[in-house]
Design a protein around this motif. Structure first.
Motif, PDB file in Angstrom:
ATOM      1  N   MET A  39      10.865 -14.901  18.404  1.00 47.33           N
ATOM      2  CA  MET A  39      10.449 -13.534  18.613  1.00 47.33           C
ATOM      3  C   MET A  39      10.229 -13.321  20.094  1.00 47.33           C
TER       4      MET A  39
ATOM      5  N   LYS B 236       2.533 -24.286   9.992  1.00 47.45           N
ATOM      6  CA  LYS B 236       3.615 -23.805   9.126  1.00 47.45           C
ATOM      7  C   LYS B 236       3.293 -22.423   8.567  1.00 47.45           C
TER       8      LYS B 236
ATOM      9  N   ASP C 236       3.943 -19.992  11.344  1.00 46.89           N
ATOM     10  CA  ASP C 236       5.390 -19.805  11.500  1.00 46.89           C
ATOM     11  C   ASP C 236       5.948 -18.872  10.424  1.00 46.89           C
ATOM     12  N   GLU C 237       5.464 -19.027   9.191  1.00 49.87           N
ATOM     13  CA  GLU C 237       5.907 -18.147   8.104  1.00 49.87           C
ATOM     14  C   GLU C 237       5.472 -16.707   8.364  1.00 49.87           C
TER      15      GLU C 237
ATOM     16  N   TYR D 124       4.998 -15.332  11.328  1.00 48.89           N
ATOM     17  CA  TYR D 124       5.874 -14.811  12.396  1.00 48.89           C
ATOM     18  C   TYR D 124       7.225 -14.397  11.812  1.00 48.89           C
ATOM     19  N   THR D 125       7.758 -15.227  10.916  1.00 52.05           N
ATOM     20  CA  THR D 125       9.046 -14.940  10.289  1.00 52.05           C
ATOM     21  C   THR D 125       8.983 -13.635   9.503  1.00 52.05           C
ATOM     22  N   GLN D 126       7.895 -13.432   8.768  1.00 50.51           N
ATOM     23  CA  GLN D 126       7.763 -12.209   7.976  1.00 50.51           C
ATOM     24  C   GLN D 126       7.629 -10.974   8.870  1.00 50.51           C
TER      25      GLN D 126
ATOM     26  N   GLU E 249       8.838 -10.698  11.914  1.00 53.45           N
ATOM     27  CA  GLU E 249      10.167 -10.509  12.514  1.00 53.45           C
ATOM     28  C   GLU E 249      11.104  -9.808  11.531  1.00 53.45           C
ATOM     29  N   ALA E 250      11.057 -10.189  10.266  1.00 54.25           N
ATOM     30  CA  ALA E 250      11.902  -9.558   9.255  1.00 54.25           C
ATOM     31  C   ALA E 250      11.535  -8.089   9.084  1.00 54.25           C
TER      32      ALA E 250
END
Length: 188
Positions: A1, A172, A175-176, A178-180, A182-183
């Motif tokens: 990101m 972890k 990180d999850e 951040y991924t959500q 970003e999506a």
């Protein structure tokens, strides 16, 4: 990101030396440079009553503004009598008021918790996840950060040091989250 992200931490315990607040504060050392962390102190938020919601009390406005400014909300909950605290429920109730002004809706949130006992706050986390889901908050199912025996992880200066396995779960989860986020940004 590439852009700066903001995490707002909300602790279910109002105790100044709360181990769950210490668990939240670890996010400062577990996040990359492009992530800002801010703690939401809601100790001055009154007990919710429709009699005082209009106009919204200043302490509630401040809390709602903090929540609305967050990309990620990180809830740390102790376990009181098999659930999360009344103080946290009160704050959540205010975050969704007045009617139609849900500051939590559509947010990405993580749920963590620590306890001196062996339960790892599982019941409190399950109850909190259910409430958040009802309010339209996106909470990842895994990984879970449920720290048992947390008082044994305090050093002589009362600083919290997670074992590697617990710190790894925490990283972890972040990180999850951040991924959500970003999506969500890509979809918008």
């Amino acid at each position: 990101m590439d852009r700066q992200l903001k995490i707002v931490g909300v602790c279910g315990s109002l105790r100044k030396d709360s181990v769950n607040k210490k668990l939240l504060d670890l996010v400062k050392i577990l996040t990359p440079d492009n992530v800002e962390y801010e703690y939401a102190d809601y100790s001055d938020v009154p007990v919710f009553s429709e009699d005082i919601e209009k106009p919204v009390p200043e302490s509630v406005k401040r809390l709602k503004n903090q929540i609305e400014s967050a990309d990620i909300i990180l809830f740390a909950t102790p376990q009181y009598n098999g659930s999360f605290s009344g103080a946290l429920k009160n704050a959540i109730d205010w975050m969704t008021r007045p009617a139609g002004d849900n500051s939590l809706g559509g947010k990405v949130a993580g749920v963590i918790g620590g306890t001196p006992g062996q339960s790892g706050t599982i019941q409190a986390q399950l109850h909190l996840r259910e409430v958040l889901s009802h309010l339209g908050v996106q909470v990842p199912a895994q990984p879970r950060v449920m720290v048992s025996g947390i008082y044994d992880m305090l050093d002589e200066n009362a600083h919290l040091h997670l074992p590697d396995v617990e710190a790894d779960h925490y990283k972890k989860l972040l990180d999850e989250l951040y991924t959500q986020v970003e999506a969500k940004i890509v979809r918008v």
